[in-house]
Design an enzyme around this catalytic site. Structure first.
Site, PDB file in Angstrom:
ATOM      1  N   CYS A   1       0.735  -1.226  -0.119  1.00 35.44           N
ATOM      2  CA  CYS A   1      -0.020   0.112   0.039  1.00 35.44           C
ATOM      3  C   CYS A   1       0.821   1.028  -0.061  1.00 35.44           C
ATOM      4  O   CYS A   1       0.216   2.412  -0.203  1.00 35.44           O
ATOM      5  CB  CYS A   1      -1.072  -0.057   1.379  1.00 35.44           C
TER       6      CYS A   1
ATOM      7  N   HIS B   1      -3.845   6.820   2.655  1.00 36.38           N
ATOM      8  CA  HIS B   1      -4.133   5.418   2.173  1.00 36.38           C
ATOM      9  C   HIS B   1      -5.404   5.181   2.654  1.00 36.38           C
ATOM     10  O   HIS B   1      -5.662   5.252   3.673  1.00 36.38           O
ATOM     11  CB  HIS B   1      -3.091   4.605   2.507  1.00 36.38           C
TER      12      HIS B   1
ATOM     13  N   ASN C   1     -10.140  -0.694  -0.204  1.00 35.73           N
ATOM     14  CA  ASN C   1      -8.503  -0.577  -0.250  1.00 35.73           C
ATOM     15  C   ASN C   1      -8.256  -1.374  -1.698  1.00 35.73           C
ATOM     16  O   ASN C   1      -8.250  -2.254  -1.778  1.00 35.73           O
ATOM     17  CB  ASN C   1      -8.082  -1.392   0.850  1.00 35.73           C
TER      18      ASN C   1
END
Ligand code: UT7
Length: 332
Positions: A114, A255, A285
């Site tokens: 990520c 994020h 996500n």
């Protein structure tokens, strides 16, 4: 000395929407649980024949077109991804470069989960500041549905597909340059988020390769706690180091892993709601793609203006983390 300016943004989200309701028909979960614990309402899923590089190329085309930089002038392509078209080789960056018509430029992938987009930005900046490259195409692109176990309710409710891209260029004007980027990692926690099989580190046979070991596995709650602690410290550090107060940041673009993580870090920084960019509800996500997709949403909603300061942060498998202070510096 050359500085690095963030010139443009682009993104692509696949058509198909996977709702919480649909997931609750697949695993033992509910719309209420997912919404309350993660803030996610739906996520996008790429078509079967839609590759990571197809999405990355679409995002890159938009970023290039908005940048005013000719693709012939791009001399480096970096793709942050953990769901490449092909494991090992060729890199997804080389395929995206071909698809958008960039020939001969250096191209490679970055594996930082990520944090992939922030790591890629820091590499782009280093290449530019050293004078080695002038115009860098940075992509974050993920087909996470290809490495998600849709029988595991602890992970399958979180992840989605999509891509984002940015063009980063050399400038002599320090005012428009990336201010700072923090990056870090700790392999001590490698087992919190991993795909255990499919690589040379696992004692697998051909059959195992086809099974769940090639999918993402996560110790969610432990990851959650470390994420909140690490991100809060990292973001406080980058602000203090640069003598910038949280109220001086126009856009906090975290994020998009979990609304509760974003809220906890935002609260610790005393961020106002209108400073925080949120896309987790509609995309879930998307790992390395989540930050550029969120910046693009802000841009397309006419919310990102020349000179405005963005604060980015990310945390993911590795473990890896990073934060960045970046003014938006389009040419036009
Ligand atoms: O992006 C990279 C980094 N990743 C992250 O930052 C993600 C971090 N982790 C998370 O977002 C959260 O930990 C999750 C959303 C994955 C899980 O939420 P949580 O509040 O940490 O739940 P938990 O793992 O502590 O589980 C609580 C309960 C458990 O049941 P028991 O043992 O209390 O009976 C789980 O089995 O919730 C259960 N549970 C679920 N229930 C319904 C776990 N997943 C689900 C689910 N639906 N999907």
């Amino acid at each position: 000395m050359a500085y690095a300016a963030f010139r443009s943004i682009g993104a692509y989200a696949p058509q198909k929407i996977l709702t919480n309701q649909e997931l609750s028909d697949m695993v033992d979960t509910s719309d209420e649980w997912i919404t309350k614990r993660t803030g996610i309402l739906e996520r996008r899923i790429a078509a079967k024949d839609e590759k990571n590089s197809d999405m990355g190329a679409k995002a890159a085309e938009i970023a290039l077109q908005r940048s005013g930089i000719a693709k012939e002038d791009i001399d480096l392509v970096i793709c942050g991804t953990i769901s490449p078209d092909y494991f090992c080789m060729p890199s997804t960056a080389t395929i995206i470069a071909k698809k958008v018509g960039i020939k001969g430029a250096m191209a490679f992938d970055i594996s930082a989960a990520c944090t992939g987009f922030i790591y890629s930005l820091s590499i782009a900046r280093a290449f530019i500041e050293s004078g080695m490259k002038k115009n860098v195409l940075v992509i974050g692109s993920e087909k996470l549905s290809s490495i998600t176990d849709y029988t595991d309710r602890g992970t399958c409710i979180l992840f989605g597909d999509g891509a984002g891209a940015a063009v980063i260029c050399a400038t002599q004007n320090k005012e428009e340059a990336i201010v700072d980027i923090n990056t870090g990692a700790d392999g001590e926690y490698a087992d919190l988020l991993m795909t255990p099989n499919g690589g040379s580190g696992s004692a697998h046979d051909a059959l195992e390769k086809e099974t769940a070991g090639c999918y993402m596995q996560m110790k969610g709650n432990e990851t959650f706690k470390i994420a909140v602690r690490t991100l809060t410290n990292d973001v406080k550090d980058i602000l203090e180091k640069n003598n910038i107060k949280s109220e001086d940041v126009q856009h906090f673009v975290p994020h998009q892993a979990n609304l509760r993580i974003i809220k906890a870090v935002g609260d610790a920084l005393k961020m106002r709601e209108d400073q925080v960019v949120l896309t987790v509800a509609k995309y879930g996500n998307t790992s390395g793609a989540s930050i550029p997709m969120a910046i693009n949403d802000l841009y397309e909603a006419d919310g990102l203006k020349k000179g405005e300061l963005m604060l980015l942060d990310a945390f993911g498998g590795g473990l890896t983390w990073g934060s960045a202070l970046i003014p938006f510096s389009p040419l036009k």
